[in-house]
Design a protein around this motif. Sequence first.
Motif: not given
Length: 65
Positions: A17-22, A28-34, A44-55
Amino acid sequence: MIALLLIPILSSLFFYVEAFKSGMKAKAWAIAGFFVGPFLIPLFTISRHVAERKATGFNNLYLRA
Protein backbone atom coordinates in the motif's frame (compact mmCIF):
# COMPACT_ATOMS: atom_id res chain seq x y z
CA MET A 1 2.21 -19.57 16.33
CA ILE A 2 -0.33 -17.51 14.43
CA ALA A 3 1.84 -14.39 14.89
CA LEU A 4 4.59 -16.03 12.84
CA LEU A 5 2.21 -16.16 9.90
CA LEU A 6 0.44 -12.88 10.58
CA ILE A 7 3.53 -10.63 10.73
CA PRO A 8 4.79 -11.37 7.18
CA ILE A 9 1.31 -10.98 5.70
CA LEU A 10 0.70 -7.64 7.43
CA SER A 11 4.17 -6.39 6.51
CA SER A 12 3.61 -7.37 2.91
CA LEU A 13 0.27 -5.57 2.81
CA PHE A 14 1.71 -2.46 4.48
CA PHE A 15 4.62 -2.17 2.06
CA TYR A 16 2.36 -2.81 -0.94
CA VAL A 17 0.00 0.00 0.00
CA GLU A 18 2.75 2.46 0.92
CA ALA A 19 4.74 1.74 -2.24
CA PHE A 20 1.61 2.12 -4.36
CA LYS A 21 0.85 5.48 -2.72
CA SER A 22 4.43 6.63 -3.37
CA GLY A 23 4.49 5.52 -7.00
CA MET A 24 7.10 2.82 -6.43
CA LYS A 25 7.09 -0.83 -7.55
CA ALA A 26 4.40 -2.19 -5.25
CA LYS A 27 4.80 -5.91 -6.01
CA ALA A 28 8.53 -5.86 -5.39
CA TRP A 29 8.10 -4.11 -2.05
CA ALA A 30 5.30 -6.49 -1.05
CA ILE A 31 7.49 -9.52 -1.74
CA ALA A 32 10.40 -7.97 0.14
CA GLY A 33 8.07 -7.09 3.02
CA PHE A 34 6.88 -10.68 3.20
CA PHE A 35 10.38 -12.10 3.49
CA VAL A 36 12.12 -9.39 5.53
CA GLY A 37 9.20 -8.09 7.55
CA PRO A 38 9.28 -4.88 9.58
CA PHE A 39 13.09 -4.72 9.36
CA LEU A 40 12.61 -3.28 5.87
CA ILE A 41 11.17 0.03 7.12
CA PRO A 42 14.47 2.03 7.14
CA LEU A 43 15.33 0.90 3.60
CA PHE A 44 11.81 1.70 2.42
CA THR A 45 11.82 5.21 3.85
CA ILE A 46 15.19 5.96 2.26
CA SER A 47 14.03 4.57 -1.09
CA ARG A 48 10.83 6.59 -0.92
CA HIS A 49 12.82 9.73 -0.18
CA VAL A 50 15.19 9.08 -3.10
CA ALA A 51 12.26 8.46 -5.47
CA GLU A 52 10.61 11.66 -4.28
CA ARG A 53 13.80 13.63 -4.87
CA LYS A 54 14.19 12.16 -8.36
CA ALA A 55 10.63 13.14 -9.23
CA THR A 56 10.80 16.70 -7.92
CA GLY A 57 14.48 17.48 -8.45
CA PHE A 58 17.14 18.35 -5.94
CA ASN A 59 16.86 22.13 -6.11
CA ASN A 60 13.08 22.35 -5.86
CA LEU A 61 11.03 23.00 -2.79
CA TYR A 62 8.37 20.38 -2.00
CA LEU A 63 5.82 20.96 0.76
CA ARG A 64 3.55 18.20 1.97
CA ALA A 65 0.00 19.21 2.70
